[in-house]
Design a protein around this motif. Structure first.
Motif, short mmCIF file in Angstrom:
data_model
loop_
_atom_site.label_atom_id
_atom_site.label_comp_id
_atom_site.label_asym_id
_atom_site.label_seq_id
_atom_site.Cartn_x
_atom_site.Cartn_y
_atom_site.Cartn_z
N TRP A 54 0.83 -1.21 0.00
CA TRP A 54 0.00 0.00 0.00
C TRP A 54 0.87 1.27 0.00
CZ3 TRP A 54 -0.06 3.36 4.34
CH2 TRP A 54 -0.82 4.51 4.13
N ARG A 73 0.70 3.73 -3.04
CA ARG A 73 0.08 5.04 -2.80
C ARG A 73 1.05 6.15 -3.21
NH1 ARG A 73 -4.14 7.69 0.56
NH2 ARG A 73 -3.33 9.75 0.89
N LEU A 85 -0.08 10.68 -10.63
CA LEU A 85 -1.22 11.56 -10.93
C LEU A 85 -0.74 13.01 -11.04
CD1 LEU A 85 -4.10 10.06 -8.72
CD2 LEU A 85 -3.69 9.72 -11.15
N LEU A 104 -8.71 3.02 -9.28
CA LEU A 104 -8.75 4.41 -9.75
C LEU A 104 -10.03 4.67 -10.54
CD1 LEU A 104 -5.00 4.91 -10.75
CD2 LEU A 104 -6.21 5.99 -8.83
N GLN A 163 -21.09 18.88 -1.00
CA GLN A 163 -20.38 17.68 -0.57
C GLN A 163 -20.76 17.31 0.86
OE1 GLN A 163 -16.03 18.55 -2.03
NE2 GLN A 163 -16.36 16.37 -1.86
N VAL A 187 -14.24 4.30 4.66
CA VAL A 187 -13.79 2.95 4.30
C VAL A 187 -13.25 2.32 5.59
CG1 VAL A 187 -12.27 1.65 2.75
CG2 VAL A 187 -13.16 3.87 2.01
N TYR A 245 -11.31 0.65 8.64
CA TYR A 245 -9.89 0.62 9.06
C TYR A 245 -9.62 -0.56 9.98
CZ TYR A 245 -8.67 5.44 7.66
OH TYR A 245 -8.38 6.58 6.96
N LEU A 279 -18.28 9.30 9.11
CA LEU A 279 -18.02 10.62 8.51
C LEU A 279 -19.31 11.44 8.43
CD1 LEU A 279 -15.54 9.74 5.60
CD2 LEU A 279 -15.01 10.46 7.93
N PHE A 286 -13.41 13.99 2.40
CA PHE A 286 -12.33 13.18 1.82
C PHE A 286 -11.60 12.41 2.91
CE2 PHE A 286 -12.83 16.74 -1.20
CZ PHE A 286 -12.97 16.06 -2.40
N ARG A 342 -4.66 7.75 5.24
CA ARG A 342 -5.37 7.16 4.11
C ARG A 342 -6.37 8.13 3.51
NH1 ARG A 342 -4.46 0.92 3.94
NH2 ARG A 342 -5.00 1.36 1.78
N LEU A 345 -7.55 16.00 -7.48
CA LEU A 345 -8.19 15.79 -8.78
C LEU A 345 -9.70 16.04 -8.67
CD1 LEU A 345 -8.36 14.78 -11.71
CD2 LEU A 345 -8.38 12.45 -10.84
N ALA A 346 -10.30 15.48 -7.62
CA ALA A 346 -11.75 15.63 -7.44
C ALA A 346 -12.11 17.11 -7.28
CB ALA A 346 -12.20 14.84 -6.21
N GLU A 375 -12.04 18.78 -10.67
CA GLU A 375 -13.17 18.37 -11.51
C GLU A 375 -14.46 19.01 -11.03
OE1 GLU A 375 -13.49 14.25 -12.83
OE2 GLU A 375 -11.67 13.86 -11.73
C1 HEM Z 1 -15.89 13.92 -4.57
C2 HEM Z 1 -15.01 13.02 -4.82
C3 HEM Z 1 -14.37 12.09 -3.82
C4 HEM Z 1 -14.66 11.85 -2.51
C5 HEM Z 1 -15.75 12.49 -1.66
C6 HEM Z 1 -13.73 10.85 -2.03
C7 HEM Z 1 -13.69 10.37 -0.74
C8 HEM Z 1 -12.81 9.39 -0.29
C9 HEM Z 1 -12.81 8.84 1.04
C10 HEM Z 1 -13.75 9.25 2.17
C11 HEM Z 1 -11.83 7.90 1.08
C12 HEM Z 1 -11.46 7.01 2.27
C13 HEM Z 1 -10.37 7.65 3.08
C14 HEM Z 1 -10.10 6.88 4.34
O1 HEM Z 1 -9.89 5.70 4.27
O2 HEM Z 1 -10.13 7.48 5.42
C15 HEM Z 1 -11.19 7.87 -0.22
C16 HEM Z 1 -10.13 7.07 -0.54
C17 HEM Z 1 -9.59 6.99 -1.80
N1 HEM Z 1 -9.91 7.76 -2.89
FE1 HEM Z 1 -11.32 9.21 -2.95
N2 HEM Z 1 -12.90 10.50 -3.06
C18 HEM Z 1 -13.23 11.25 -4.16
C19 HEM Z 1 -12.63 11.23 -5.40
C20 HEM Z 1 -11.56 10.43 -5.75
C21 HEM Z 1 -10.91 10.45 -7.03
C22 HEM Z 1 -11.24 11.38 -8.19
C23 HEM Z 1 -9.95 9.47 -7.00
C24 HEM Z 1 -9.03 9.07 -8.13
C25 HEM Z 1 -7.86 9.38 -8.29
C26 HEM Z 1 -9.98 8.87 -5.66
C27 HEM Z 1 -9.15 7.86 -5.23
C28 HEM Z 1 -9.15 7.35 -3.95
C29 HEM Z 1 -8.28 6.26 -3.53
C30 HEM Z 1 -7.31 5.50 -4.40
C31 HEM Z 1 -8.54 6.05 -2.17
C32 HEM Z 1 -7.88 5.03 -1.25
C33 HEM Z 1 -6.72 5.72 -0.52
C34 HEM Z 1 -5.98 4.78 0.43
O3 HEM Z 1 -6.56 3.82 0.90
O4 HEM Z 1 -4.79 5.05 0.68
N3 HEM Z 1 -10.96 9.48 -4.95
N4 HEM Z 1 -11.81 8.79 -1.04
#
Ligand code: HEM
Length: 496
Positions: free
Chosen positions: A128, A132, A139, A302, A364, A374, A376, A399, A436, A441, A448-449, A452
């Motif tokens: 991871w 990561r 990106l 992704l 949001q 997600v 833990y 959350l 987010f 993590r 990116l989000a 967009e």
């Molecule tokens: C409005 C858009 C988005 C929201 C609200 C959002 C929210 C989240 C949340 C709550 C998590 C979990 C974090 C945690 O475990 O504490 C997460 C993880 C993640 N998100 Fe997003 N996300 C968004 C957009 C994106 C986009 C565009 C990507 C693509 C690049 C992305 C890629 C990821 C990845 C790969 C993880 C896992 C990170 C890890 O476990 O290290 N997300 N996101």
């Protein structure tokens, strides 16, 4: 004969009795907790409290339980006990104050079968960490936070504007347009090309990704998590989850093969090329995951994380605009004054558009698409809220309870951009804005989000006024799902 049948029956009775007692003891031992572990509601054997959860809004029951048991409590879901962390104070303490303790994902039968420890979203440890870091750097290299990606999003915004114009003010559901536009941004980054919205293969992949996400929020997925060995051999909708992952992976493998044939190692075009370069030059051990099998699963992640989240948020934002026309009007006035109508909005405009920025954040906050984040798992013994949480405990961050925390927001339960504005109308960053998440993590795609959401949203409101079709009254109640979407709704779009 009768006597023998009676003996057989007694034998069977004793056997069943013994089996029940054995299973109850096994269940008790398996879910037994340590002293001073967070308390929680009483649970049924084997299934715990799982049947109290509404599969479409599981956070509702979990938030209610915090009122009884406190901000840190435990709940049993199937064979797993989860520590529930509720409200901003405790979430901040855990995710930021003790970030090194809350860093792993909890085990899951579905993710074990699909990912086997690989990918970005559900992996742990060295793999991871390395993946990561690689994903963040790649990106960035592919334009996140830079002009090149901004232009790509602006071009896609223009295409969405044209699609909306084709509706000629008649009622339509914007879901597919937003889905196509957002998906094309991440596709361009991972595959190196976008798709026409009419491309059947593209539509099929988007459909399968959405369906697979949806199935993971159903009772079938819950049953698979509780009884994986049994469910593996039974028919049912849970099988669709595995077929879906296989179909999407199959498509990614095709793209990978094409890339291997026509890539130029000196000039990587996208995520796949950059990863293939890394595979050839890396000095990392195999456990770091620079393999084709892992590449496929990282791209699956992704695609899912980069598409479903962002287009669902856009759907919420436009829904709020038709429900709150005064807010929409103020956004348009601000865009008109700062950007005008002769060019598309750009990221440089954001600081001059505080009200619009506040509206996006508020959408949001209230849309709240990942109410339980997600799951833990703690990587070492820790204490939180005065309770002892041993290494290896499952933890869920509510959350939803942070984004609606009464101590943090002016109007926690209603849509109001003022939650992100100070007395002078300036945009205020709020620490409790954990859409987010936070910590080690925290969402990897946040920058990116944000790009967009800002560029798609502003370009839509610059060009159109959205309204509720006559006779309709769209609901603000969520439709549920793994990523919580609004219920399907229609809008009318009038060119301004
Ligand atoms: C409005 C858009 C988005 C929201 C609200 C959002 C929210 C989240 C949340 C709550 C998590 C979990 C974090 C945690 O475990 O504490 C997460 C993880 C993640 N998100 Fe997003 N996300 C968004 C957009 C994106 C986009 C565009 C990507 C693509 C690049 C992305 C890629 C990821 C990845 C790969 C993880 C896992 C990170 C890890 O476990 O290290 N997300 N996101």
């Amino acid at each position: 004969m009768l006597f023998k049948s009676l003996l057989d029956w007694l034998d069977m009775k004793w056997f069943l009795l013994f089996l029940c007692v054995f299973l109850l003891i096994w269940d008790y031992v398996k879910t037994k907790t340590t002293p001073n572990f967070p308390p929680g509601p009483r649970a049924f054997p084997f299934v715990g409290n799982v049947f109290y959860l509404d599969p479409l809004s599981p956070h509702k029951y979990l938030t209610k339980m915090a009122e009884v048991h406190g901000d840190v409590y435990s709940v049993r879901l199937g064979q797993q006990v989860f520590v529930m962390v509720t409200g901003f104070k405790m979430a901040r303490e855990a995710l930021m104050g003790q970030a090194d303790n809350f860093v792993s994902r909890s085990p899951s039968a579905i993710s074990d079968r699909v990912y086997a420890g690989k990918g970005l979203f559900l992996s742990n440890g060295l793999l991871w960490k390395k993946q990561r870091r690689f994903a963040l750097a790649t990106l960035r290299g592919l334009g996140v936070g830079k002009g090149s990606l901004e232009r790509a999003i602006q071009e896609e915004s223009k295409i969405i504007q044209d699609e909306v114009s084709h509706e000629k003010g008649e009622p339509f559901n914007p879901k597919q347009m937003f889905h196509n536009g957002v998906a094309n941004i991440i596709c361009a980054m991972v595959f190196g090309h976008r798709f026409e919205y009419t491309d059947q293969r593209f539509q099929r992949i988007l459909h399968v990704v959405s369906e697979t996400m949806y199935l993971q929020s159903t009772i079938w997925a819950m049953l698979y998590e509780i009884f994986p060995s049994l469910m593996k051999i039974l028919p049912g909708k849970h099988n669709g989850i595995f077929h879906g992952f296989e179909e999407v992976s199959g498509y990614i493998r095709e793209e990978l093969e094409k890339h291997k044939k026509d890539r130029d190692p000196a000039a990587p075009r996208d995520y796949i090329d950059t990863f293939l370069d890394e595979m050839e030059t890396t000095t990392e051990p195999p456990e770091a995951g620079f393999s084709e099998a892992n590449l496929v699963l990282c791209i699956v992640d992704l695609l899912i994380a980069g598409t479903e989240t962002t287009y669902t948020t856009l759907l919420w934002a436009v829904l709020f605009m038709i429900k709150f026309p005064d807010v929409q009007k103020r956004v348009q006035e601000e865009i008109d004054a700062v950007v005008g109508k002769s060019r598309l909005p750009s990221m440089a405009d954001r600081s001059s558009l505080p009200y619009t920025d506040a509206v996006i954040h508020e959408s949001q906050r209230m849309g709240n698409i990942l109410p339980l984040g997600v799951p833990y798992m703690t990587v070492r013994d820790t204490t939180l809220g005065g309770y002892f949480i041993p290494k290896g405990s499952n933890v869920l961050f509510n959350l939803n309870s942070v984004l609606l925390d009464e101590n943090e927001w002016k109007t926690p339960n209603s849509f109001d951009p003022e939650n992100f504005l100070d007395a002078d109308g300036k945009f205020v960053r709020k620490a409790a804005f954990l859409a987010f998440s936070a910590g080690k993590r925290v969402c990897l795609g946040e920058p990116l989000a944000r790009m967009e959401l800002f560029l798609f949203f502003t370009s839509l409101l610059q060009k159109f006024t959205f309204s509720v079709p006559e006779g309709e009254d769209p609901s603000l109640e969520p439709a549920g799902g793994g990523i919580v979407a609004p219920q399907p709704y229609k809008i009318c779009a009038h060119t301004r």
